[in-house]
Design a protein around this motif. Structure first.
Motif, PDB file in Angstrom:
ATOM      1  N   PRO A   1       0.807  -1.227   0.000  1.00 62.99           N
ATOM      2  CA  PRO A   1       0.000   0.000   0.000  1.00 62.99           C
ATOM      3  C   PRO A   1       0.840   1.277   0.000  1.00 62.99           C
ATOM      4  CG  PRO A   1      -0.818  -1.581   1.619  1.00 62.99           C
ATOM      5  CD  PRO A   1       0.508  -2.089   1.167  1.00 62.99           C
ATOM      6  N   LEU A   2       2.104   1.177   0.411  1.00 63.29           N
ATOM      7  CA  LEU A   2       2.989   2.340   0.440  1.00 63.29           C
ATOM      8  C   LEU A   2       3.775   2.478  -0.861  1.00 63.29           C
ATOM      9  CD1 LEU A   2       2.223   1.930   3.420  1.00 63.29           C
ATOM     10  CD2 LEU A   2       4.543   2.565   4.047  1.00 63.29           C
ATOM     11  N   HIS A   3       3.561   1.535  -1.788  1.00 62.27           N
ATOM     12  CA  HIS A   3       4.213   1.560  -3.108  1.00 62.27           C
ATOM     13  C   HIS A   3       5.737   1.577  -3.003  1.00 62.27           C
ATOM     14  CE1 HIS A   3       0.223   2.248  -4.743  1.00 62.27           C
ATOM     15  NE2 HIS A   3       0.092   3.295  -3.956  1.00 62.27           N
ATOM     16  N   CYS A   4       6.263   0.811  -2.069  1.00 63.44           N
ATOM     17  CA  CYS A   4       7.722   0.748  -1.943  1.00 63.44           C
ATOM     18  C   CYS A   4       8.213  -0.678  -1.676  1.00 63.44           C
ATOM     19  CB  CYS A   4       8.214   1.692  -0.849  1.00 63.44           C
ATOM     20  SG  CYS A   4       7.485   1.401   0.760  1.00 63.44           S
ATOM     21  N   ALA A   5       7.357  -1.663  -1.922  1.00 67.59           N
ATOM     22  CA  ALA A   5       7.779  -3.051  -1.730  1.00 67.59           C
ATOM     23  C   ALA A   5       8.961  -3.391  -2.618  1.00 67.59           C
ATOM     24  CB  ALA A   5       6.611  -4.003  -2.017  1.00 67.59           C
ATOM     25  N   GLN A   6       9.018  -2.766  -3.805  1.00 68.62           N
ATOM     26  CA  GLN A   6      10.081  -3.060  -4.757  1.00 68.62           C
ATOM     27  C   GLN A   6      11.437  -2.521  -4.300  1.00 68.62           C
ATOM     28  OE1 GLN A   6       7.771  -0.817  -5.102  1.00 68.62           O
ATOM     29  NE2 GLN A   6       8.625   1.079  -5.896  1.00 68.62           N
ATOM     30  N   LEU A   7      11.451  -1.690  -3.261  1.00 68.55           N
ATOM     31  CA  LEU A   7      12.720  -1.155  -2.759  1.00 68.55           C
ATOM     32  C   LEU A   7      13.491  -2.194  -1.940  1.00 68.55           C
ATOM     33  CD1 LEU A   7      11.701   2.481  -1.758  1.00 68.55           C
ATOM     34  CD2 LEU A   7      12.756   1.682  -3.874  1.00 68.55           C
ATOM     35  N   ILE A   8      12.806  -3.255  -1.532  1.00 66.31           N
ATOM     36  CA  ILE A   8      13.512  -4.366  -0.887  1.00 66.31           C
ATOM     37  C   ILE A   8      13.952  -5.305  -2.009  1.00 66.31           C
ATOM     38  CG2 ILE A   8      13.357  -6.275   0.735  1.00 66.31           C
ATOM     39  CD1 ILE A   8      11.279  -4.712   2.254  1.00 66.31           C
ATOM     40  N   GLU A   9      15.197  -5.234  -2.337  1.00 69.16           N
ATOM     41  CA  GLU A   9      15.728  -5.900  -3.523  1.00 69.16           C
ATOM     42  C   GLU A   9      16.385  -7.230  -3.168  1.00 69.16           C
ATOM     43  OE1 GLU A   9      18.867  -4.937  -7.170  1.00 69.16           O
ATOM     44  OE2 GLU A   9      18.655  -3.551  -5.485  1.00 69.16           O
ATOM     45  N   THR A  10      16.099  -8.229  -3.982  1.00 71.65           N
ATOM     46  CA  THR A  10      16.786  -9.514  -3.861  1.00 71.65           C
ATOM     47  C   THR A  10      18.072  -9.462  -4.668  1.00 71.65           C
ATOM     48  OG1 THR A  10      14.689 -10.712  -3.638  1.00 71.65           O
ATOM     49  CG2 THR A  10      16.628 -12.004  -4.273  1.00 71.65           C
ATOM     50  N   VAL A  11      19.177  -9.708  -4.025  1.00 71.82           N
ATOM     51  CA  VAL A  11      20.471  -9.764  -4.706  1.00 71.82           C
ATOM     52  C   VAL A  11      20.766 -11.247  -4.924  1.00 71.82           C
ATOM     53  CG1 VAL A  11      22.909  -9.141  -4.638  1.00 71.82           C
ATOM     54  CG2 VAL A  11      21.197  -7.638  -3.578  1.00 71.82           C
ATOM     55  N   ARG A  12      20.610 -11.674  -6.144  1.00 74.30           N
ATOM     56  CA  ARG A  12      20.672 -13.099  -6.467  1.00 74.30           C
ATOM     57  C   ARG A  12      21.966 -13.744  -5.976  1.00 74.30           C
ATOM     58  NH1 ARG A  12      17.478 -15.831  -9.802  1.00 74.30           N
ATOM     59  NH2 ARG A  12      16.694 -13.875 -10.695  1.00 74.30           N
ATOM     60  N   GLY A  13      21.803 -14.846  -5.252  1.00 76.99           N
ATOM     61  CA  GLY A  13      22.957 -15.592  -4.770  1.00 76.99           C
ATOM     62  C   GLY A  13      23.604 -15.010  -3.528  1.00 76.99           C
ATOM     63  N   VAL A  14      23.089 -13.864  -3.039  1.00 78.01           N
ATOM     64  CA  VAL A  14      23.710 -13.213  -1.878  1.00 78.01           C
ATOM     65  C   VAL A  14      22.703 -13.015  -0.754  1.00 78.01           C
ATOM     66  CG1 VAL A  14      25.037 -11.233  -1.048  1.00 78.01           C
ATOM     67  CG2 VAL A  14      25.322 -12.029  -3.416  1.00 78.01           C
ATOM     68  N   GLY A  15      21.676 -12.185  -1.002  1.00 78.82           N
ATOM     69  CA  GLY A  15      20.721 -11.892   0.059  1.00 78.82           C
ATOM     70  C   GLY A  15      19.795 -10.764  -0.331  1.00 78.82           C
TER      71      GLY A  15
END
Length: 232
Positions: free
Chosen positions: A208-222
């Motif tokens: 709802p805050l339109h910022c879920a995409q700011l938590i980024e998955t760094v593939r193979g790391v975290g």
């Protein structure tokens, strides 16, 4: 002295757990069914609940966890599920329901006590009470509010601590093991998959805050909290 509610319908198991907990210095109360457990919670919140998944009557342990998480009074109540269900999907279901940890029967008294101490440590608030604001997202540890502009979202206690940590170190990439160390406090008995479950829940809460995409998955790391949305 920490107060523990043991919800277990097998009298022999319940009493054995109670003996070990009392020997370790805990104050123990027992409940053998969902209605007894709810009555105990309504009367006085314990410091931690050991909750059997399978209970007599209409409600299961998962039902109780969901009910407690939906109630503002018991939302942050630490809960460890005790169950013979050892499949991965069962563990994920328990964590998704809101349990802090998941212990498969049979277990040793030493492991149970270690997990309890870990959960109680993890539930301790982060040291700083200062408001953290990154990319327009503001988190207030004192009021436990998270907002962006005029929109506010509600987070579970673990997701709140996870977001607090990510916001404190924006753009830093954190491995799952590092997040378990920093957010959970002790990951000796916790699988790294736990982090993925709570990241998913955190992203859903931030939609709802339109910022879920700011938590980024760094593939193979975290994971990291990025200052700009990653490319799709």
């Amino acid at each position: 002295m920490a107060r523990v509610l043991v919800v277990e319908d097998e009298p022999a198991i319940a009493e054995l757990i109670a003996i070990h907990l009392r020997h370790a210095g805990f104050e123990v109360a027992l409940a053998a069914a969902a209605d007894q457990a709810q009555a105990a919670i309504t009367a006085a919140l314990p410091d931690l609940v050991l909750l059997d998944w399978m209970l007599p009557g209409g409600a299961s342990g998962l039902d109780l966890v969901r009910r407690w998480r939906a109630d503002i009074r018991s939302r942050e109540l630490p809960v460890i599920l005790l169950t013979a269900r050892a499949q991965e999907q069962d563990k994920i279901a328990g964590l998704d329901a809101g349990a802090d940890d998941y212990l498969v029967k049979p277990f040793s008294p030493g492991e149970l006590l270690a997990r309890m101490r870990a959960v109680l440590r993890r539930r301790a608030p982060l040291a700083s009470d200062a408001v953290v604001e990154v990319a327009g997202l503001a988190l207030d540890p004192t009021t436990r509010r998270v907002r962006r502009g005029d929109t506010e979202c509600r987070l579970g206690p673990t997701e709140f601590k996870l977001l607090h940590y990510l916001l404190t170190y924006p753009e830093h990439v954190h491995s799952r093991a590092q997040l378990l160390d920093r957010v959970w406090g002790d990951h000796v008995f916790i699988e790294e998959r736990t982090v993925d479950v709570h990241i998913k829940r955190l992203r859903e809460a931030l939609l709802p805050l339109h910022c879920a995409q700011l938590i980024e998955t760094v593939r193979g790391v975290g994971y990291r909290f990025t200052l700009s949305a990653p490319p799709v």
